[in-house]
Every structure is written in C-alpha cells, then in structure tokens.
Design a protein around this motif. Sequence first.
Motif, PDB file in Angstrom:
ATOM      1  N   SER A  92       0.831  -1.201   0.000  1.00  0.00           N
ATOM      2  CA  SER A  92       0.000   0.000   0.000  1.00  0.00           C
ATOM      3  C   SER A  92       0.874   1.263   0.000  1.00  0.00           C
ATOM      4  O   SER A  92       1.831   1.366   0.781  1.00  0.00           O
ATOM      5  CB  SER A  92      -0.914   0.011   1.228  1.00  0.00           C
ATOM      6  N   PRO A  93       0.545   2.233  -0.870  1.00  0.00           N
ATOM      7  CA  PRO A  93       1.305   3.497  -0.857  1.00  0.00           C
ATOM      8  C   PRO A  93       0.880   4.387   0.320  1.00  0.00           C
ATOM      9  O   PRO A  93       1.530   5.384   0.618  1.00  0.00           O
ATOM     10  CB  PRO A  93       0.921   4.145  -2.196  1.00  0.00           C
ATOM     11  N   ASN A  94      -0.205   4.024   0.976  1.00  0.00           N
ATOM     12  CA  ASN A  94      -0.747   4.845   2.056  1.00  0.00           C
ATOM     13  C   ASN A  94      -0.129   4.421   3.399  1.00  0.00           C
ATOM     14  O   ASN A  94      -0.352   3.305   3.867  1.00  0.00           O
ATOM     15  CB  ASN A  94      -2.271   4.650   2.073  1.00  0.00           C
ATOM     16  N   PRO A  95       0.664   5.297   4.058  1.00  0.00           N
ATOM     17  CA  PRO A  95       1.350   4.896   5.296  1.00  0.00           C
ATOM     18  C   PRO A  95       0.379   4.531   6.421  1.00  0.00           C
ATOM     19  O   PRO A  95       0.687   3.691   7.264  1.00  0.00           O
ATOM     20  CB  PRO A  95       2.187   6.128   5.667  1.00  0.00           C
ATOM     21  N   LYS A  97      -2.525   3.064   6.023  1.00  0.00           N
ATOM     22  CA  LYS A  97      -2.982   1.696   5.747  1.00  0.00           C
ATOM     23  C   LYS A  97      -1.904   0.688   6.142  1.00  0.00           C
ATOM     24  O   LYS A  97      -2.185  -0.379   6.675  1.00  0.00           O
ATOM     25  CB  LYS A  97      -3.296   1.529   4.257  1.00  0.00           C
ATOM     26  N   LYS A  98      -0.652   1.059   5.860  1.00  0.00           N
ATOM     27  CA  LYS A  98       0.461   0.169   6.228  1.00  0.00           C
ATOM     28  C   LYS A  98       0.497  -0.038   7.743  1.00  0.00           C
ATOM     29  O   LYS A  98       0.657  -1.155   8.231  1.00  0.00           O
ATOM     30  CB  LYS A  98       1.797   0.790   5.790  1.00  0.00           C
ATOM     31  N   LEU A  99       0.335   1.078   8.461  1.00  0.00           N
ATOM     32  CA  LEU A  99       0.389   1.002   9.924  1.00  0.00           C
ATOM     33  C   LEU A  99      -0.767   0.145  10.451  1.00  0.00           C
ATOM     34  O   LEU A  99      -0.567  -0.749  11.287  1.00  0.00           O
ATOM     35  CB  LEU A  99       0.314   2.411  10.516  1.00  0.00           C
ATOM     36  N   ALA A 100      -1.973   0.406   9.912  1.00  0.00           N
ATOM     37  CA  ALA A 100      -3.139  -0.369  10.365  1.00  0.00           C
ATOM     38  C   ALA A 100      -2.928  -1.851  10.063  1.00  0.00           C
ATOM     39  O   ALA A 100      -3.234  -2.721  10.885  1.00  0.00           O
ATOM     40  CB  ALA A 100      -4.402   0.143   9.675  1.00  0.00           C
ATOM     41  N   ALA A 101      -2.352  -2.134   8.871  1.00  0.00           N
ATOM     42  CA  ALA A 101      -2.139  -3.540   8.491  1.00  0.00           C
ATOM     43  C   ALA A 101      -1.108  -4.192   9.404  1.00  0.00           C
ATOM     44  O   ALA A 101      -1.243  -5.361   9.773  1.00  0.00           O
ATOM     45  CB  ALA A 101      -1.682  -3.618   7.039  1.00  0.00           C
ATOM     46  N   SER A 102      -0.066  -3.422   9.786  1.00  0.00           N
ATOM     47  CA  SER A 102       0.957  -4.038  10.638  1.00  0.00           C
ATOM     48  C   SER A 102       0.378  -4.341  12.019  1.00  0.00           C
ATOM     49  O   SER A 102       0.672  -5.382  12.610  1.00  0.00           O
ATOM     50  CB  SER A 102       2.203  -3.161  10.739  1.00  0.00           C
ATOM     51  N   LEU A 103      -0.493  -3.445  12.527  1.00  0.00           N
ATOM     52  CA  LEU A 103      -1.112  -3.717  13.835  1.00  0.00           C
ATOM     53  C   LEU A 103      -2.042  -4.927  13.745  1.00  0.00           C
ATOM     54  O   LEU A 103      -2.047  -5.794  14.620  1.00  0.00           O
ATOM     55  CB  LEU A 103      -1.891  -2.483  14.318  1.00  0.00           C
ATOM     56  N   SER A 104      -2.807  -4.990  12.633  1.00  0.00           N
ATOM     57  CA  SER A 104      -3.695  -6.146  12.455  1.00  0.00           C
ATOM     58  C   SER A 104      -2.878  -7.422  12.331  1.00  0.00           C
ATOM     59  O   SER A 104      -3.270  -8.480  12.833  1.00  0.00           O
ATOM     60  CB  SER A 104      -4.542  -5.993  11.197  1.00  0.00           C
TER      61      SER A 104
END
Length: 424
Positions: A92-95, A97-104
């Motif tokens: 994802s180019p959106n940081p 979204k990246k952060l949310a995905a890493s927490l998930s």
Amino acid sequence: MKSLLYIFLPCKQIYPVGCTYLADYVHKRRPEVRQRILDLSQIPPGERSKAIRETAENVRPDLVCFSWRDIQIFSPHEGDASLEQAFNFYYSPNPFKKLAASLSGLKSLYQYYAGIRTNLAHVWLIRKICPDARIMIGGGAFGAFAEQLIEKLPEGTIGILGEGEEAVLKMVEGRPLDGERFIARENGKTITGAGQSYTKLDDLAVDLPYIASVFPQHTAYRDDCIGVQSKRGCPYDCAFCLYPYLEGKSVRYRPAALVVQDIAQHYRQWGTRRFWFTDAQFITGKAAYPQCTEIMERIIAERLEIEWSGYIRTSLITSELATLMVRSGVGDLEVAITSGSQEVLNSLHMGFMLDRLYDGCRYLAEAGFRGKVILNYSLNAPDETEATLRDSIESYKRVAAILGEDRVFPMMFFLGIQPHTDLE
Ligand code: SF4
C-alpha cells in the motif's frame, strides 16, 4: 477401559465427523464402553475449561482422545482479512494503511499463538483433573505438526498420525500399539511407531441413534452441513498438500450402499439436507468412477432431496458424471485450479491438464449445473512469473465464459509451507 471421552478442539463450527466414526467403531466392538463426545467449538471460549472439567467429572474417562483439526489461520476464507492485510503492509502506498495492516498483522500473530497455547492448555487440564487417564491426540493439525506439538504436551500423551480407529481400539483393549503410526514422549525422548493399520471401510455404517446419545451437542448440526466419508487416501502428489502423508496414497473405498445409507439416516432421522464428502478427493481417479456413479445413482433412486459438495477434481468429470452430479443435488463447488499455467501446475505435480478442467466445467454447464464455483488460485508457487499470473487471469475468463460470470468467483490463496510436503 470402561469410559472414553473425545474432545474436539475448537475450530470453525464443523461437524466432528472423525470423532463420530471413532466412537461408532469402538461401540461396535466394545459396546460396554461408555463414550462421550465434547465439541468445544460450540462453547464460548471463556467457558471451555469449565465444560471440560464438568464433562470429565461426569464421564470419569479412562481414555481421553483429543481431535485437533485446524492450526492455520492465515487464509482468506470467510472474511479472514489476513491476506489483505499482508498486501496492504507490503504494497500500500498509504502509510496509514500500512500502519493499520501491521497492527492487524501483530494481532493475527498473537491470536494464532494464543490459540495454540489454549489448545495445549486443554490437554494439560485433563492431565490435571484426570491424572490416571490415558491421553491420545490426533487430527489434521496435530498430524502436520506432530513433532513440534508432542514436545509441548504432557509426557505419555500418544499422538496418532493418520486414521486412529485401530489405535484407539487397541488402547481401549489394553493391547500394545504395534503396527500403528504414533508419536509419544517417554522419559524425555520422542518415540515413534512405524506402520499404519488401515481401517476396513467395508462395514463402516454409523449407528446414528447411538451417536446422538453420546454426542448431545449434535443438534447444532442437524440443519447445517454433515460430513460423510466415502473413501480415504489420495493418490496424487501435489507439492504443497499433506493429505497423502496423513491419509496415505492408496485409496480405500466405502461401499456406495453404506455411504448413501449414512446420508439417508441423517436425512430421515435428523432432517439434514446438506452434506459434504470429507474425502481428500471425491473423484480420486478413473478407478473411483464406479463408486461415485453408484453413490449418485442411489441418492437419486432413494429420492433424497439433498445438496451435496466436496473436493472434486473437475478435470475428471465426464459428461455422464456431470449429469448424475446435477441430478443428485450437487451444490456450490470449490475448484482448486491453483494456476492458469500448465507449467506451474506441472511443477507442483498437480497431475491434471487444464484442458480437461475446462472440459469438466463444460460438462457441468451442459448438464444444467446452476451452483456457484469458487476458483481457488494460489499465486505464490515457486515458478510463478508475471506471464503465468496473466495465464491465471485468462483461465478465470475461460471458466467464467463456460459457467457464467455471475457464478464464478476467483479466490486467492497463498501456498503455505507445511512439514512433510515437497515445498518444505
Ligand atoms: S489432489 Fe487434492 S488432496 Fe490429493 S494431493 Fe492434490 S491437493 Fe492434496
């Protein structure tokens, strides 16, 4: 031994067919043994230990058999977003979204390990409250990771690889486990039993009233999907698959009459209308044609208005089989196409030709098949390239053109690397 408790460790709600076959097998040979099946999937997580404690106090088992079916959670099935999270995390180019995905992702990992720890704790709980009981454990998840899991279980636990009917009966009768495929810890060392006794399937006919009496929670499944086994074993060699390791490569058939008798008694006694053939493959090869044909002919002859499904090699469907499938009530199908590239399929030793798979779809369409088809693709095979991924897109279009775009759903999987497979 006088009493036996089966504990089906929690997974998604799915009829514990393996436990019912074991209980039936023991009952037919040792009717004096008291048995009970406890399905933890139906009990809220916070109440499972209490349920184990109460059931064990009630049954006072001499032998407790755990069935551990699932251990992988990273699949895109039924709303599990782990694959989507992985894509977001990496691409994802959106940081945000990246952060949310890493927490998930961290949450998924925590849940994964917590689930394993909880299942192990259930076994330790039995060790504590029934110190004299023998403990056995089996099931697909245990079979896959037996060497790792056995070290985390109480000493003396006997792990069964593959089918367990004979091994459980031997334990009940106090006989040694010679010739059985097992793993155990003794004096701090792992010991294994070579050999594998295959259960005779010629007379596997479930006594349903008996199963209902020892499995009070069965009522939750009456209107759901009931598993029925028509054969065991898979002769193929797919590089990622554990079935041949767990069930063996030789295919053992259950007589078609008994398979349909099994379906009919669930249909008439429980009112069940949906069935799933739990076989590794329902049509394992041309040698299976007579049995599959007879099963479907009997379903039609007995006027059982059911919906059935199972894992089916579409490449083996003939025009005649397709007609019988539709007439006997085949429902939605999952087709493990895996890749739209024949080279990738060959490198995974899948053992089928794409053209035959398209033929099978065509026969289904001609027979009037109206169900949905989920086309499973695994996009991370070792030989995948951009060109082969484009082949996969084309293969979806071909199947959609045959069966109708509104009924064909591509599903993305990633091949997991499991022990005892070529991919390991
Ligand atoms: S055909 Fe299916 S069950 Fe058999 S080895 Fe291949 S993936 Fe596994």
